[in-house]
Design a protein around this motif. Structure first.
Motif, mmCIF file in Angstrom:
data_model
loop_
_atom_site.group_PDB
_atom_site.id
_atom_site.type_symbol
_atom_site.label_atom_id
_atom_site.label_comp_id
_atom_site.label_asym_id
_atom_site.label_seq_id
_atom_site.Cartn_x
_atom_site.Cartn_y
_atom_site.Cartn_z
ATOM 1 N N GLY A 104 0.728 -1.383 0.102
ATOM 2 C CA GLY A 104 -0.041 -0.044 0.015
ATOM 3 C C GLY A 104 0.824 1.185 -0.062
ATOM 4 O O GLY A 104 0.550 2.233 -0.752
ATOM 5 N N LYS A 105 1.796 1.232 0.925
ATOM 6 C CA LYS A 105 2.422 2.474 0.834
ATOM 7 C C LYS A 105 3.469 2.857 -0.266
ATOM 8 O O LYS A 105 3.337 3.950 -0.876
ATOM 9 C CB LYS A 105 3.537 2.406 2.183
ATOM 10 C CG LYS A 105 4.327 3.882 2.390
ATOM 11 C CD LYS A 105 5.446 3.522 3.491
ATOM 12 C CE LYS A 105 5.975 5.048 3.729
ATOM 13 N NZ LYS A 105 6.958 4.847 5.272
ATOM 14 N N THR A 113 1.545 14.549 -6.449
ATOM 15 C CA THR A 113 1.689 13.509 -7.929
ATOM 16 C C THR A 113 0.109 13.668 -8.478
ATOM 17 O O THR A 113 -0.054 14.035 -9.428
ATOM 18 C CB THR A 113 2.190 12.149 -7.688
ATOM 19 O OG1 THR A 113 3.450 12.168 -7.400
ATOM 20 C CG2 THR A 113 2.050 11.398 -8.956
ATOM 21 N N GLY A 114 -0.702 13.349 -7.390
ATOM 22 C CA GLY A 114 -1.970 13.241 -7.973
ATOM 23 C C GLY A 114 -2.483 12.049 -8.576
ATOM 24 O O GLY A 114 -1.814 11.240 -8.931
ATOM 25 N N TYR A 115 -3.890 11.873 -8.595
ATOM 26 C CA TYR A 115 -4.712 10.582 -9.007
ATOM 27 C C TYR A 115 -4.132 10.334 -10.537
ATOM 28 O O TYR A 115 -3.761 9.415 -10.586
ATOM 29 C CB TYR A 115 -5.783 10.720 -8.901
ATOM 30 C CG TYR A 115 -6.778 9.418 -9.403
ATOM 31 C CD1 TYR A 115 -6.738 8.165 -8.750
ATOM 32 C CD2 TYR A 115 -7.546 9.387 -10.744
ATOM 33 C CE1 TYR A 115 -7.238 7.304 -9.344
ATOM 34 C CE2 TYR A 115 -8.082 8.282 -11.132
ATOM 35 C CZ TYR A 115 -7.787 7.051 -10.574
ATOM 36 O OH TYR A 115 -8.537 6.002 -11.243
ATOM 37 N N GLU A 116 -4.337 11.055 -11.344
ATOM 38 C CA GLU A 116 -4.301 10.745 -12.643
ATOM 39 C C GLU A 116 -2.688 10.620 -12.957
ATOM 40 O O GLU A 116 -2.549 9.541 -13.761
ATOM 41 C CB GLU A 116 -4.793 11.877 -13.750
ATOM 42 C CG GLU A 116 -6.479 12.246 -13.648
ATOM 43 C CD GLU A 116 -7.064 10.836 -14.041
ATOM 44 O OE1 GLU A 116 -6.404 10.095 -14.934
ATOM 45 O OE2 GLU A 116 -7.958 10.719 -13.990
ATOM 46 N N LEU A 153 -4.688 3.871 -4.629
ATOM 47 C CA LEU A 153 -4.865 3.076 -5.888
ATOM 48 C C LEU A 153 -5.245 1.771 -5.625
ATOM 49 O O LEU A 153 -4.609 0.933 -4.895
ATOM 50 C CB LEU A 153 -3.649 3.247 -6.615
ATOM 51 C CG LEU A 153 -3.478 4.657 -7.173
ATOM 52 C CD1 LEU A 153 -2.092 4.670 -7.930
ATOM 53 C CD2 LEU A 153 -4.411 4.943 -8.281
ATOM 54 N N ILE A 154 -6.422 1.340 -6.218
ATOM 55 C CA ILE A 154 -6.973 -0.342 -6.290
ATOM 56 C C ILE A 154 -7.503 -0.539 -4.918
ATOM 57 O O ILE A 154 -6.622 -1.216 -4.220
ATOM 58 C CB ILE A 154 -5.778 -1.060 -6.763
ATOM 59 C CG1 ILE A 154 -5.096 -0.674 -8.140
ATOM 60 C CG2 ILE A 154 -6.403 -2.312 -7.531
ATOM 61 C CD1 ILE A 154 -4.003 -1.519 -8.526
ATOM 62 N N ASN A 155 -8.716 -0.155 -4.852
ATOM 63 C CA ASN A 155 -9.161 -0.555 -3.332
ATOM 64 C C ASN A 155 -10.318 -1.765 -3.467
ATOM 65 O O ASN A 155 -10.475 -2.162 -2.350
ATOM 66 C CB ASN A 155 -9.825 0.794 -2.971
ATOM 67 C CG ASN A 155 -8.773 1.899 -2.548
ATOM 68 O OD1 ASN A 155 -8.803 2.794 -3.154
ATOM 69 N ND2 ASN A 155 -7.863 1.655 -1.842
#
Length: 255
Positions: A104-105, A113-116, A153-155
Motif C-alpha cells: 500500500g505505501k 503527484t495526484g490521482y491521474e 490506488l486499487i481499493n
C-alpha cells in the motif's frame, strides 16, 4: 485446496520471519507459511539460506517495501527492476509461484503527484517492470485491492479485476482479501464477477483478529460463495497470532 498462514501480522515486531513462527505454522497442520517478500529480500545470505532449510511456500505477500515508490514522480524504473530481480530470485528459491501485490505505501501516490499522474506512473511501472520481470522469473503477480486509507490506488476487487483485464497478461492476475472487502463495504458479489482471475485469498477478523473469525458473518459468507464457485486454490489467514490449529480446523469445515 492449500491452506496457509501469513507470518507478517503474527510477529512482534511486525513483518519479521522467525523460525519459531514457521515451526508453529507447520505443527498446526498448515500446508505453508506465507512470508512477506520485502522481509526476506533484506535478509543476509546466511539467514536466507537458513530459512530455505526449514520452509517453502507456493505463495508470498508484501512484494514491495514502502521505500520503493511505484506511483510517484520519484519512481525509478531501474530501481524497481533491480529490486524485483532480488525479490523474484529469492522467491523462486523458496518455491513461490505467486506473489501478492498489495504494498500500500509503495503503491500510493502523493498529493503532489495526484490521482491521474499516479495512476499513469503505476500502470507504466506494471507494464515496463513488474510484468516483464514476472515473466522472466516465471512468477505470477496477484493484484491485491486494499482498504481505503491504507492505499489510494486499487481499493476494490473490481478495481483490480479491471486492471488485470486491461493488461490481459497471465503474469498479472488477482487475489481477494475478504478483510479489505469488508472494510471497504464492497459487495461479496464481486467474488462472482471477478472469479475467473482470483488465484489466492486472504482472510482476517476485525483488527486482524484470528479468534473473531468464527463469528464474522461477512467472512463466512464470502468463503461459502467461493466454495460454491468451485474455488480450490490457496487461502491464507493474515491475522495476529492465536490458536492456529483450531482456526485451521474451523476453516476446513467451510471451504
Amino acid at each position: 485446496m492449500k491452506y496457509g498462514f501469513c507470518t507478517g501480522f503474527a510477529t512482534e515486531p511486525l513483518w519479521m520471519i522467525e523460525e519459531d513462527m514457521v515451526l508453529s505454522i507447520k505443527s498446526a497442520g498448515f500446508d505453508y507459511p506465507e512470508f512477506p517478500v520485502m522481509t526476506y529480500v533484506r535478509m543476509s545470505e546466511e539467514s536466507f539460506s537458513s530459512l530455505k532449510e526449514i520452509a517453502s511456500a507456493p505463495v508470498a505477500c508484501n512484494l514491495f517495501p514502502g521505500d520503493v515508490p511505484l506511483s510517484n514522480k520519484d519512481r525509478e524504473l531501474s530501481r524497481v527492476k533491480d529490486y524485483l530481480d532480488i525479490a523474484l530470485k529469492r522467491s523462486k528459491e523458496l518455491g513461490v509461484g505467486k506473489i501478492v501485490f498489495g504494498s500500500g505505501k509503495a503503491r500510493s501516490y502523493s498529493r503532489e503527484t495526484g490521482y491521474e499522474e499516479g495512476k499513469r506512473i503505476l500502470f507504466e511501472t506494471i507494464e515496463k517492470a513488474i510484468i516483464p520481470k514476472a515473466k522472466e522469473w516465471g512468477i505470477t503477480i496477484l493484484i491485491e485491492p486494499l482498504t481505503r486509507g491504507e492505499c489510494n490506488l486499487i481499493n476494490t476487487v473490481e478495481d483490480g479485476y479491471r486492471i488485470s483485464k486491461e493488461f490481459d497478461d497471465e503474469s498479472l492476475l488477482l487475489m481477494a482479501d475478504l478483510f479489505h472487502m469488508k472494510n471497504n463495504g464492497e459487495s461479496l458479489s464481486s467474488l462472482e464477477t471477478c472469479f475467473d482471475r482470483i488465484k489466492h485469498v486472504h482472510i482476517a477478523g476485525n483488527g486482524r483478529s484470528l479468534s473473531s473469525l468464527k463469528n464474522d458473518d461477512f467472512i463466512i459468507q464470502g468463503l461459502k460463495i467461493l466454495k460454491n464457485l468451485g474455488y480450490n486454490d490457496t487461502i491464507s489467514f493474515e491475522t495476529n497470532d492465536g490458536d492456529k490449529k483450531e482456526a485451521l480446523e474451523w476453516l476446513k469445515t467451510i471451504i
